[in-house]
Every structure is written in structure tokens, then in C-alpha cells.
Write an enzyme that holds these catalytic residues in place. Structure first.
Site, PDB file in Angstrom:
ATOM      1  CG  HIS A  23      37.017  50.805  42.349  1.00 56.55           C
ATOM      2  ND1 HIS A  23      36.035  51.698  42.507  1.00 56.55           N
ATOM      3  CD2 HIS A  23      37.025  50.011  43.417  1.00 56.55           C
ATOM      4  CE1 HIS A  23      35.372  51.580  43.732  1.00 56.55           C
ATOM      5  NE2 HIS A  23      35.891  50.292  44.284  1.00 56.55           N
ATOM      6  CD  GLU A  96      35.882  46.125  49.321  1.00 57.66           C
ATOM      7  OE1 GLU A  96      36.525  45.361  49.822  1.00 57.66           O
ATOM      8  OE2 GLU A  96      35.970  47.407  49.274  1.00 57.66           O
TER       9      GLU A  96
END
Length: 230
Positions: A23, A96
Site C-alpha cells: 500500500h 498486516e
């Protein structure tokens, strides 16, 4: 897609590609805070990074996009979706690392809070739970499962883009490549909005699926990794 040479011991077949795309930047990236699974959005720089990288990744003619359900990954994936017209499917398995009580703190602060565990974790120990939550093995397993689910929608010579996070991508790559645990640390992290590419290969001996690393931490030019998470 790149194919193996005849002398390398593998059949010359065209297989699938997986593009692992980290990202764009967030304010917590800039501040050096461990984001983990806290849902921090992209900042303006991160949105610009995503828009620019999406144009380059679109040239790979992807067939499917799947992303973490955290906003920073979803916004990044949406930039590619808007260019390609493909839907960006969401899979929470691509999140994550859950870093427990480390989340939201800088690494300097964590080093004061939990020095022994952080030392083991930074040294690459795959069994140490970040902040008392997830180990690298935990993360790698769920990333692998999410990738397998998404590959079900990709043709034999297709390209899947996986939009995720620095730490999750790093251990997912190591796991998919079959690296021994003590070598997982040989892979660097990814810069914001950079990507790594795995290429499918099938050895002659048993025809089982294997992957090789075609590109790592790629972008327009090499960019130093300023922060590693997970």
C-alpha cells in the site's frame, strides 16, 4: 511471463504471476509507528503513489485484484481497479501482522517497552509473537491461504495482483518460495507502493506447483526501504 530456460531443469511453460503490491504511504509510516492492524488511511502522498503505480501495474494486464480489508490497502487497490476496470476483491487474510500492544508505537518506544521480544522478532525469529499477538508463521499461513483462494479465479497464464502490507508480503513471499525459516530475513521489506512478482514454475520431476522470485521491491527506480513492519 518469464519462463525457465531449457538447461535450468524446468519445462518451458507459461504460468501464472502473482504481483504483491504494498500500500501507499500513511502518516504513521512517516512517523515510524507500527501500524499493524490499526486502520490507518493513506495520506495525500500515499494516494498519489497509488495512482502513479497503478498506471505502471496496469501495463501487466492483470486478470484479478485482491486486497486486505484495511483502508490503506483497499484505497491502493481501488487505484488499480479504476484504471483496469477490474473489481478489487477483499480478503481479511491479507491484513498486516496483528502486533498486539506494539501497535501505534514507534520502534524506539517498543524497544523500551519490550526489548527482549523485539530483539528476537527483529532478528527474524518466526515463533516470536509481535506484541503478544501474531507470529510470522501465523501471518505467512493466512496470507498463503488468501492467495490460494484468489488464484482460483486466475487462468493458467493469468496475473493476480495482491494488495497488502510490508510485513505480510515479506513473510508471504518467504513461505510461498519455500525458504527455510532461518533464511526468511534474507528478503528485504518493500517500500510504499512498490511490488514483488512471483512466477509459476513446474519442475519436471513431479509437476507440483512452485514459485520463483521474478522481481522484488520494484518500482520505477530502486527506492530505499524507510520502514519495515511485520
Amino acid at each position: 511471463m518469464t519462463t525457465d530456460s531449457a538447461g535450468a531443469g524446468y519445462s518451458r511453460v507459461t504460468g501464472r504471476r502473482i504481483v504483491f503490491w504494498r500500500h501507499g504511504r500513511t502518516d504513521w509510516n512517516a512517523a515510524g509507528r507500527f501500524q499493524g492492524q490499526i486502520d490507518v488511511p493513506l495520506n495525500e502522498e500515499g494516494r498519489q503513489q497509488a495512482a502513479e503505480a497503478a498506471l505502471r501495474l496496469a501495463s501487466l494486464s492483470p486478470d484479478a485484484i485482491v486486497c486486505s480489508d484495511l483502508a490503506r490497502a483497499r484505497t491502493t487497490a481501488d487505484a488499480l481497479a479504476s484504471v483496469t476496470g477490474l473489481p478489487a476483491k477483499v480478503d481479511a487474510g491479507l491484513r498486516e501482522t496483528n502486533a498486539g500492544n506494539w501497535q501505534g508505537h514507534t520502534f524506539d518506544a517498543i524497544r523500551t517497552m519490550d526489548p527482549d521480544a523485539l530483539h528476537l522478532w527483529e532478528d527474524g525469529d518466526v515463533h516470536t509473537a509481535a506484541g503478544g499477538a501474531e507470529t510470522r508463521l501465523d501471518v505467512a499461513s493466512r496470507v498463503h491461504q488468501a492467495v490460494d483462494r484468489a488464484l482460483g479465479d486466475v487462468a493458467a497464464d493469468g496475473t493476480l495482483v495482491v494488495v497488502s502490507h510490508g510485513g505480510a508480503i515479506r513473510v508471504g513471499l518467504a513461505h510461498l518460495l519455500g525458504l527455510p525459516h532461518d533464511l526468511w530475513g534474507a528478503l528485504s521489506g518493500l517500500s510504499n507502493c512498490s511490488w514483488s512478482i512471483l512466477e509459476e514454475r513446474r519442475p519436471h520431476n513431479d509437476g507440483s506447483l512452485r514459485w520463483r522470485l521474478g522481481e522484488h521491491n520494484a518500482g520505477t527506480l530502486p527506492v530505499p526501504v524507510t520502514l519495515e513492519e511485520g
